[in-house]
Design an enzyme around this catalytic site. Sequence first.
Site, mmCIF file in Angstrom:
data_model
loop_
_atom_site.group_PDB
_atom_site.id
_atom_site.type_symbol
_atom_site.label_atom_id
_atom_site.label_comp_id
_atom_site.label_asym_id
_atom_site.label_seq_id
_atom_site.Cartn_x
_atom_site.Cartn_y
_atom_site.Cartn_z
ATOM 1 N N ARG A 215 5.100 2.068 10.329
ATOM 2 C CA ARG A 215 4.999 1.306 11.571
ATOM 3 C C ARG A 215 6.210 1.478 12.500
ATOM 4 O O ARG A 215 6.324 0.740 13.486
ATOM 5 C CB ARG A 215 4.751 -0.171 11.270
ATOM 6 C CG ARG A 215 3.352 -0.418 10.711
ATOM 7 C CD ARG A 215 2.989 -1.889 10.693
ATOM 8 N NE ARG A 215 1.675 -2.128 10.150
ATOM 9 C CZ ARG A 215 0.530 -2.088 10.826
ATOM 10 N NH1 ARG A 215 0.563 -1.808 12.122
ATOM 11 N NH2 ARG A 215 -0.622 -2.341 10.245
ATOM 12 N N ARG B 134 0.749 1.902 13.904
ATOM 13 C CA ARG B 134 0.896 2.986 12.934
ATOM 14 C C ARG B 134 -0.239 3.986 13.093
ATOM 15 O O ARG B 134 -1.327 3.665 13.557
ATOM 16 C CB ARG B 134 0.953 2.471 11.504
ATOM 17 C CG ARG B 134 -0.315 1.829 10.980
ATOM 18 C CD ARG B 134 -0.122 1.443 9.526
ATOM 19 N NE ARG B 134 -1.256 0.696 9.017
ATOM 20 C CZ ARG B 134 -1.261 0.062 7.856
ATOM 21 N NH1 ARG B 134 -0.188 0.090 7.090
ATOM 22 N NH2 ARG B 134 -2.322 -0.591 7.448
ATOM 23 N N SER C 57 0.810 -1.218 0.000
ATOM 24 C CA SER C 57 0.000 0.000 0.000
ATOM 25 C C SER C 57 0.843 1.267 0.000
ATOM 26 O O SER C 57 0.445 2.284 -0.579
ATOM 27 C CB SER C 57 -0.936 0.005 1.212
ATOM 28 O OG SER C 57 -1.869 -1.040 1.114
ATOM 29 N N HIS D 28 -5.670 -9.363 5.446
ATOM 30 C CA HIS D 28 -4.400 -9.700 6.107
ATOM 31 C C HIS D 28 -4.593 -10.675 7.265
ATOM 32 O O HIS D 28 -3.635 -11.320 7.691
ATOM 33 C CB HIS D 28 -3.724 -8.434 6.631
ATOM 34 C CG HIS D 28 -2.865 -7.733 5.615
ATOM 35 N ND1 HIS D 28 -1.865 -8.363 4.913
ATOM 36 C CD2 HIS D 28 -2.849 -6.434 5.199
ATOM 37 C CE1 HIS D 28 -1.274 -7.495 4.109
ATOM 38 N NE2 HIS D 28 -1.847 -6.323 4.262
ATOM 39 N N LYS E 123 -5.606 3.569 7.024
ATOM 40 C CA LYS E 123 -5.167 3.941 5.679
ATOM 41 C C LYS E 123 -5.140 5.451 5.455
ATOM 42 O O LYS E 123 -4.864 5.907 4.345
ATOM 43 C CB LYS E 123 -6.075 3.295 4.623
ATOM 44 C CG LYS E 123 -6.005 1.777 4.594
ATOM 45 C CD LYS E 123 -4.649 1.272 4.106
ATOM 46 C CE LYS E 123 -4.609 -0.243 4.104
ATOM 47 N NZ LYS E 123 -3.322 -0.777 3.602
ATOM 48 N N HIS F 231 1.021 -9.561 0.688
ATOM 49 C CA HIS F 231 0.765 -8.926 -0.596
ATOM 50 C C HIS F 231 1.166 -9.901 -1.704
ATOM 51 O O HIS F 231 1.692 -10.975 -1.423
ATOM 52 C CB HIS F 231 1.567 -7.627 -0.708
ATOM 53 C CG HIS F 231 1.200 -6.619 0.341
ATOM 54 N ND1 HIS F 231 1.827 -6.583 1.565
ATOM 55 C CD2 HIS F 231 0.269 -5.636 0.362
ATOM 56 C CE1 HIS F 231 1.300 -5.604 2.297
ATOM 57 N NE2 HIS F 231 0.365 -5.025 1.600
ATOM 58 N N HIS G 16 8.313 -4.177 4.741
ATOM 59 C CA HIS G 16 8.855 -3.281 5.773
ATOM 60 C C HIS G 16 10.369 -3.417 5.898
ATOM 61 O O HIS G 16 11.053 -2.473 6.291
ATOM 62 C CB HIS G 16 8.234 -3.598 7.135
ATOM 63 C CG HIS G 16 6.789 -3.268 7.239
ATOM 64 N ND1 HIS G 16 6.329 -2.061 7.683
ATOM 65 C CD2 HIS G 16 5.684 -3.996 6.932
ATOM 66 C CE1 HIS G 16 5.003 -2.050 7.669
ATOM 67 N NE2 HIS G 16 4.593 -3.222 7.208
#
Length: 541
Positions: free
Chosen positions: A288, A209, A77, A432, A360, A486, A136
């Site tokens: 994050r 986050r 994302s 997820h 988001k 993903h 990440h």
Amino acid sequence: MDFELKPHPKIPKAEGPLLVCVLDGFGENEVKDDYNAINIADTPCTDALKEVPGRWRTIRAHGTAVGLPTDDDMGNSEVGHNALGAGQLIDQGASLVDQALSSKSLFEGEGWKLISEAFESNTLHFIGLLSDGGVHSRTNQLFSMLKGAAEKGAKKIRVHILTDGRDVPDGSSIKFTEELEEVLKELEGSGCDAKIASGGGRMCVTMDRYEADWNIVKRGWEAHVLGEAPHTFKDAATAIKTLRKEGSEKPVSDQWLDPFVIVGEDDKPVGTIEDDDAVVIFNFRADRVIELSKALEYEEFTAFDRKRWPKTRFAGLMQYDGDLKLPTNFLVPPPAISGTSGEFMAKNKLSTFVCSETQKFGHVTFFWNGNRSGYFDESLETYVEIPSDTVPFNEIPEMKAREICEAGKEALRSGKYDQVRINFANPDMVGHTGDLQATATCCTLVDKCVKELLEVVDEMKGRFIRDKKTKKPIVAEGKVVSLTSHTLAPVPFAIGGAGLPDDVKLKEGMPEAGLGNVAATLFELMGYAAPSHMLPSMIEE
């Protein structure tokens, strides 16, 4: 850069607004079976959009199409919203780190010089997600930095690990931990005291986050910094296997492992963080680790009681927020992203409404605007954040889709905005979790919300683009396993609206088109020629 937008030679400006609707996690997939949440959901609006000739296609959302090193790298994302908002290919975090490691520049910059001051007499700590998912962080980058530090004189190294199970298969934390232990054993052989010191699952320890739940960071602070946790073990592999309840009917996901601390034979923590120690966060992605960065760097801090605040030599792998200059010190300089669609909108006095829920919100603001906090022009931009629930997302799969929909409809009808940009978070966040039925439930709701929004677009004689992302199940050892990560799958993309002339269609070619082509397409749908520095529009000439 010339920021003046010029009228499009063929497409007139719309009477109504442009709706930019991002459906995170909701996409197209060649596998259409009972394990595809979207396939089993009731999605008549999505199905109808796909059937409109010349107004639906798929585009690339991974690898080199979004600035990642190779086409084997999964999109996500964050890089996706960077590409959507910038309309350009920008070398992303992973690529920048790879380049810095390859050229050895990472070991020569000011950030490395700062942490090297601790090598002789203090401890060097690494904190981050132990994963090769490439979303990440990546284990190969961590291992290179560990070896580089030892070669350059670090006498004592401690690693604080967050387990994944989200961007990689659940249960793989044990494999990554064993690989890390092998590297640390190699360093021990060269005279460096190197150990794992603490850990926990990414969704309940450290990696919150958007300030959704500071208790997550607090648990991480207590484990990593203070050496305090509800569980102590002599080694990390045992910790993970025990906390996962390996062999049970329902093992605990890597994502949700309780915080733990590694202790020595004296039952004391092997790696608390003390004054004058060096600390490196080895995640390259920002969202994050910004909160942990604040806790490590800010003297004035009120989000939770830190109990003590060691004065460390702290550096991020990247600078995670350019406007906040956070952290002050970093190992790899951030990508420079200018000339984004949001900047062009503001400089041309075009008004924007942006809305999502907490999970988001940063994607449609910070990442969309080129890793930039705040507004370009607050008089022209309205940002609405709807607080997300703080429970596992599959327990309330609707999340805040209904509230986002209502805010979007109100903004469209207000007549105040040239563009309304929203993101529905729940297909991604619930997807997820790997809960198939919950994901299907949220996809059904989001499809209904999109239908309502498109009806208002038609009512206002506006136009729309709709963009989505996708996940799919995998099969392992003859069993279907939920894929929580993903993927390399393409992203469906649709245009339309009562205000869009009938002869405006998407090009039939452009097989390499990706998310970076959306910004130019967006401007053309608004009746403007696309800025020349952006990737080409997908609108047929």
